[in-house]
Design an enzyme around this catalytic site. Structure first.
Site, PDB file in Angstrom:
ATOM      1  N   LYS A 121       0.826  -1.208   0.000  1.00 52.64           N
ATOM      2  CA  LYS A 121       0.000   0.000   0.000  1.00 52.64           C
ATOM      3  C   LYS A 121       0.863   1.261   0.000  1.00 52.64           C
ATOM      4  O   LYS A 121       0.693   2.152  -0.843  1.00 52.64           O
ATOM      5  CB  LYS A 121      -0.939  -0.021   1.209  1.00 52.64           C
ATOM      6  CG  LYS A 121      -1.855   1.184   1.293  1.00 52.64           C
ATOM      7  CD  LYS A 121      -1.358   2.136   2.347  1.00 52.64           C
ATOM      8  CE  LYS A 121      -2.095   3.460   2.264  1.00 52.64           C
ATOM      9  NZ  LYS A 121      -1.595   4.408   3.267  1.00 52.64           N
ATOM     10  N   ASP A 140      -6.195   0.810   0.815  1.00 52.85           N
ATOM     11  CA  ASP A 140      -6.245   1.185   2.220  1.00 52.85           C
ATOM     12  C   ASP A 140      -7.614   0.808   2.777  1.00 52.85           C
ATOM     13  O   ASP A 140      -8.385   0.111   2.129  1.00 52.85           O
ATOM     14  CB  ASP A 140      -5.979   2.683   2.387  1.00 52.85           C
ATOM     15  CG  ASP A 140      -7.169   3.493   1.910  1.00 52.85           C
ATOM     16  OD1 ASP A 140      -7.866   3.028   1.013  1.00 52.85           O
ATOM     17  OD2 ASP A 140      -7.406   4.580   2.456  1.00 52.85           O
TER      18      ASP A 140
END
Length: 210
Positions: A121, A140
């Site tokens: 991420k 996320d």
DNA sequence: CTCCCGATAT
DNA sequence: ATATCAGGAG
């Protein structure tokens, strides 16, 4: 229903809603973006920006941050959660970047995820925002939640959600779709009380039973 | 799975 | 009081 077409519709409508969608994290240099993104775990971007603004005026590169002791950095980011872990990771990143990557934030996924506190991420954010490289899609908590509600991915593993999203999204839109879903997640499709009546995706969303 | 571990909205 | 916020490591 064709999921690729569904994604095209989602992108088109959200793009119209949020034409200027981009990261809301404050940063100047690649290392500052890396730092801000590490700090942003389980924390609002508003709070991250409040903390980083004064710090980033003085500290811009990995070498700048290496002038700080862990205790000094901890004190500066005390209002962020997990501040001890994050301070340690940021300084470890700076040291590794100095030693192994000649003081430059790496530009590949493979190198980035070797850094402590950096997984896909965070790496995706740095690659797309700082370097304009579409290696993957940053997943996320917002992207995860919206993908589930929209019926795009029922997986709980962020890596699998990312793969599901990549399959139905043009590569050129990978960073865009992440930013759009995050924008929409923050403003309309929030975790507690999604505002279906204000949602431009309500008619194509399985979770909006209006 | 647990740990990390603060601010804010509701 | 509790859930949630641009997660990642052990």
């Amino acid at each position: 229903m064709d999921t690729k077409k569904q994604m095209q519709t989602i992108i088109r409508r959200l793009k119209k809603e949020y034409p200027k969608s981009k990261t809301e994290l404050f940063y100047g240099t690649p290392f500052q973006l890396l730092t801000a993104t590490i700090l942003s775990a389980q924390t609002t971007d508003v709070l991250v920006n409040r903390v980083t603004e004064p710090i980033f005026k003085k500290y811009k590169t990995a070498n700048d941050f290496l002038k700080l002791t862990p205790e000094e950095l901890e004190k500066m980011i005390k209002s962020i959660n997990y501040y001890k872990t994050k301070a340690k990771n940021i300084l470890s990143c700076a040291a590794i970047i100095k030693e192994r990557f000649s003081t430059e934030v790496p530009k590949t996924m493979q190198d980035l995820i070797t850094l402590p506190g950096v997984a896909r991420k965070t790496a995706n954010i740095v690659l797309s925002e700082a370097y304009g490289i579409n290696e993957g899609i940053a997943v996320d908590t917002h992207v995860k939640r919206l993908a589930a509600r929209l019926g795009i991915s029922n997986n709980t593993d962020p890596v699998k959600i990312e793969q599901d999203l990549m399959k139905i999204t043009k590569k050129e839109n990978w960073q865009l779709v992440s930013n759009l879903l995050i924008y929409h997640g923050r403003r309309v499709c929030d975790a507690k009380k999604p505002r279906h009546s204000d949602c431009v995706l309500a008619d194509i969303c399985p979770s909006a039973d209006i």
